[in-house]
Design a protein around this motif. Sequence first.
Motif, PDB file in Angstrom:
ATOM      1  N   UNK A  79       0.783  -1.278  -0.173  1.00  0.00           N
ATOM      2  CA  UNK A  79      -0.111   0.122  -0.108  1.00  0.00           C
ATOM      3  C   UNK A  79       0.835   1.432   0.074  1.00  0.00           C
ATOM      4  N   UNK A  80       1.928   1.238   0.801  1.00  0.00           N
ATOM      5  CA  UNK A  80       3.036   2.288   0.576  1.00  0.00           C
ATOM      6  C   UNK A  80       3.477   2.740  -0.559  1.00  0.00           C
ATOM      7  N   UNK A  81       4.012   1.415  -1.370  1.00  0.00           N
ATOM      8  CA  UNK A  81       4.449   1.563  -2.937  1.00  0.00           C
ATOM      9  C   UNK A  81       3.457   2.221  -3.622  1.00  0.00           C
ATOM     10  N   UNK A  82       2.323   1.484  -3.505  1.00  0.00           N
ATOM     11  CA  UNK A  82       1.116   2.116  -4.509  1.00  0.00           C
ATOM     12  C   UNK A  82       0.729   3.332  -4.256  1.00  0.00           C
ATOM     13  N   UNK A  83       0.893   3.991  -3.033  1.00  0.00           N
ATOM     14  CA  UNK A  83       0.434   5.332  -2.650  1.00  0.00           C
ATOM     15  C   UNK A  83       1.531   6.252  -3.049  1.00  0.00           C
ATOM     16  N   UNK A  84       2.762   5.794  -3.027  1.00  0.00           N
ATOM     17  CA  UNK A  84       3.762   6.803  -3.438  1.00  0.00           C
ATOM     18  C   UNK A  84       3.829   6.842  -5.026  1.00  0.00           C
ATOM     19  N   UNK A  85       3.379   5.675  -5.742  1.00  0.00           N
ATOM     20  CA  UNK A  85       3.385   5.746  -7.048  1.00  0.00           C
ATOM     21  C   UNK A  85       2.111   6.773  -7.338  1.00  0.00           C
ATOM     22  N   UNK A  86       1.013   6.623  -6.999  1.00  0.00           N
ATOM     23  CA  UNK A  86      -0.102   7.606  -7.132  1.00  0.00           C
ATOM     24  C   UNK A  86       0.355   8.998  -6.626  1.00  0.00           C
ATOM     25  N   UNK A 121       2.962   0.929 -12.766  1.00  0.00           N
ATOM     26  CA  UNK A 121       1.451   0.773 -13.142  1.00  0.00           C
ATOM     27  C   UNK A 121       0.759  -0.772 -13.675  1.00  0.00           C
ATOM     28  N   UNK A 122       2.091  -1.475 -13.871  1.00  0.00           N
ATOM     29  CA  UNK A 122       1.784  -2.855 -14.300  1.00  0.00           C
ATOM     30  C   UNK A 122       1.330  -3.917 -13.261  1.00  0.00           C
ATOM     31  N   UNK A 123       1.778  -3.400 -11.761  1.00  0.00           N
ATOM     32  CA  UNK A 123       1.548  -4.388 -10.546  1.00  0.00           C
ATOM     33  C   UNK A 123       2.784  -4.191  -9.759  1.00  0.00           C
ATOM     34  N   UNK A 124       2.836  -5.168  -8.738  1.00  0.00           N
ATOM     35  CA  UNK A 124       3.741  -4.914  -7.782  1.00  0.00           C
ATOM     36  C   UNK A 124       4.393  -6.032  -7.361  1.00  0.00           C
ATOM     37  N   UNK A 125       5.554  -6.309  -6.674  1.00  0.00           N
ATOM     38  CA  UNK A 125       6.023  -7.183  -6.083  1.00  0.00           C
ATOM     39  C   UNK A 125       6.601  -7.060  -4.693  1.00  0.00           C
ATOM     40  N   UNK A 126       6.728  -7.893  -3.998  1.00  0.00           N
ATOM     41  CA  UNK A 126       6.974  -8.060  -2.406  1.00  0.00           C
ATOM     42  C   UNK A 126       8.356  -8.863  -2.285  1.00  0.00           C
ATOM     43  N   UNK A 127       9.159  -8.318  -1.226  1.00  0.00           N
ATOM     44  CA  UNK A 127       9.919  -9.269  -0.454  1.00  0.00           C
ATOM     45  C   UNK A 127       9.840  -8.932   0.843  1.00  0.00           C
ATOM     46  N   UNK A 128      10.279 -10.216   1.573  1.00  0.00           N
ATOM     47  CA  UNK A 128      10.330 -10.419   3.128  1.00  0.00           C
ATOM     48  C   UNK A 128      11.775 -10.527   3.375  1.00  0.00           C
ATOM     49  N   UNK A 158      12.206  -3.818 -17.786  1.00  0.00           N
ATOM     50  CA  UNK A 158      11.518  -2.758 -18.224  1.00  0.00           C
ATOM     51  C   UNK A 158      12.683  -1.987 -19.273  1.00  0.00           C
ATOM     52  N   UNK A 159      13.067  -2.466 -20.462  1.00  0.00           N
ATOM     53  CA  UNK A 159      13.898  -1.930 -20.948  1.00  0.00           C
ATOM     54  C   UNK A 159      13.260  -0.655 -22.037  1.00  0.00           C
ATOM     55  N   UNK A 160      13.990   0.063 -22.841  1.00  0.00           N
ATOM     56  CA  UNK A 160      13.361   0.971 -23.493  1.00  0.00           C
ATOM     57  C   UNK A 160      12.094   0.829 -24.336  1.00  0.00           C
ATOM     58  N   UNK A 161      12.143  -0.414 -24.611  1.00  0.00           N
ATOM     59  CA  UNK A 161      10.646  -1.059 -25.733  1.00  0.00           C
ATOM     60  C   UNK A 161       9.512  -1.119 -24.705  1.00  0.00           C
ATOM     61  N   UNK A 162       9.767  -1.062 -23.180  1.00  0.00           N
ATOM     62  CA  UNK A 162       8.733  -1.231 -22.392  1.00  0.00           C
ATOM     63  C   UNK A 162       7.616  -0.262 -22.537  1.00  0.00           C
ATOM     64  N   UNK A 163       6.294  -0.762 -22.396  1.00  0.00           N
ATOM     65  CA  UNK A 163       5.387   0.381 -22.442  1.00  0.00           C
ATOM     66  C   UNK A 163       4.760   0.807 -20.989  1.00  0.00           C
ATOM     67  N   UNK A 164       5.370   0.404 -20.111  1.00  0.00           N
ATOM     68  CA  UNK A 164       5.106   0.932 -18.860  1.00  0.00           C
ATOM     69  C   UNK A 164       5.094   2.331 -18.544  1.00  0.00           C
TER      70      UNK A 164
END
Length: 165
Positions: A79-86, A121-128, A158-164
């Motif tokens: 939620x923190x990561x998504x909030x910072x992105x937004x 914008x494509x999603x998230x991933x997590x590590x503990x 996410x290289x230069x061809x990525x659409x993110x």
Amino acid sequence: MEAAADLVEGFADRGKVIATAESCTGGMIAAGLTDIAGASSVLDRGFVTYSNAAKTEMLGVPTALIEAHGAVSEQVARAMAEGALAASRADVAIAVTGIAGPGGGSVEKPVGLVHLAVASRRGSFHREARFGNVERLGVRRETVALAYAMLAEWLAAHDTAATDP
């Protein structure tokens, strides 16, 4: 410094921008990036949200989520990561929340437990991570290193061809 320099160069080369949301590191992730010349082209902003109120007020983390899972949890890190992105103009946000110690730990959530999340914008991933009781500064430094590794992992996908966006 080398990992931060690699990130600044890699993000600049791809035209990608970072935001940070930090609790237990208190701004160390953003500070490490800004130690590198050229960081202004890749770091949009950083949020130091040490208190639960700051997580809610600055990043929109629901109070109910913190109450249900605790501030040091996968759910709150995401939620923190998504909030910072937004709340930024970034392509990707990294968030960290943990127990640096020496106090504050429990059997369920010991000192050295850190949750990190990357959101785009494509999603998230997590590590503990469970760094153990390696002293407060040790936990914070290890968290920064893992955060940089996670940003490098995102960048590699996410290289230069990525659409993110």
